[in-house]
Design an enzyme around this catalytic site. Structure first.
Site: not given
Ligand SMILES: Nc1ncnc2c1ncn2[C@@H]1O[C@H](COP(=O)(O)OP(=O)(O)O)[C@@H](O)[C@H]1O
Ligand SMILES: [Mg+2]
Length: 235
Positions: A173, A190
């Protein structure tokens, strides 16, 4: 329950379900963090919060147990040789998914890819290193920045795909919403759906990731030979 825990409960009742509340309270009691500060992102399957531990920050990804997508999750879990049998209840699947994201983060780190540091996966809650400035603001996603050196960025992102693949993993992804930018330095996030290259779907996911990199390259006017890159990995 300590005063701190009671305060925590008061604020977050109604936001988290009972099981998640218990998990978070337990993690706070074990001093993984002192407080949950604010939501960074709310998504379909999970919400991500910033948390604090003393002067340090961490990221807390809370998977929804009532996720609409747990059927899809199941397809990604079955057939990954790193995992044994997965419970077929909604909660079981979401918890396995959370464990999988943790495992993927550590595997990706071993592969030499920039990812947030995995701290702990407990039930449906994943704790990881916070990607952000020292003042506590999260880094932007690639989606919302204009890289100074797009060719270098594409090269680095492509190197992530290759390193993962050679390490037996494919993200699946990879897009500009799942890449955060520490200045000019990309960090992959993610990674829950990432799976082992031995999985029957792995090649399809590799093609998808490479295609996304090639789309990104086209947008930046950076030359990219999709077929060549694919062939270099799959002989
Ligand atoms: N380790 C992290 N530190 C800071 N922000 C994070 C981190 N992981 C995710 N985010 C924020 O959260 C958002 C969603 O995280 P993500 O893992 O992509 O989950 P989703 O499954 O909702 O897409 C990211 O786009 C980012 O902005
Ligand atoms: Mg995401």
């Amino acid at each position: 329950m300590s005063l701190r825990e009671r305060e925590f409960f008061k604020i977050y009742q109604g936001i988290f379900d009972g099981g998640t509340m218990r998990t978070l309270t337990e993690l706070a009691r074990k001093r993984f963090f002192d407080s949950i500060d604010f939501p960074i992102s709310t998504g379909k399957e999970a919400d991500v919060y910033r948390a604090s531990k003393g002067p340090e920050f961490l990221a807390v990804k809370v998977y929804r147990v009532e996720t609409s997508n747990f059927k899809a999750m199941q397809n990604y879990l079955i057939g990954d040789k790193r995992f044994g049998r997965v419970k077929s209840s909604k909660r079981g699947i979401v918890e396995a998914w959370c464990q999988k994201e943790f495992r993927n983060l550590s595997d990706a780190m071993d592969a030499g890819v920039n990812v947030p540091y995995p701290i702990k996966a407990e039930k449906n809650v994943l704790l990881m290193g916070f990607l952000g400035e020292r003042d506590g603001s999260p880094f932007p996603m690639l989606k919302s920045v204009r890289p100074k050196n797009p060719a270098k960025l594409i090269k680095t992102v492509l190197s992530f795909v290759k390193k993962l693949w050679k390490h037996g993993l494919v993200h699946g992804d990879l897009n500009e919403f799942n890449i955060m930018m520490d200045g000019e330095k990309p960090i992959l996030i993610d990674i829950g759906q990432a799976m082992s290259t031995s999985h029957p779907m792995a090649l399809e996911l590799l093609e998808r990731d490479l295609l996304n990199v090639s789309k990104l390259a086209r947008r930046y006017n950076v030359p990219f030979d999709y077929e060549k890159e694919l062939r270099s990995l799959v002989k």
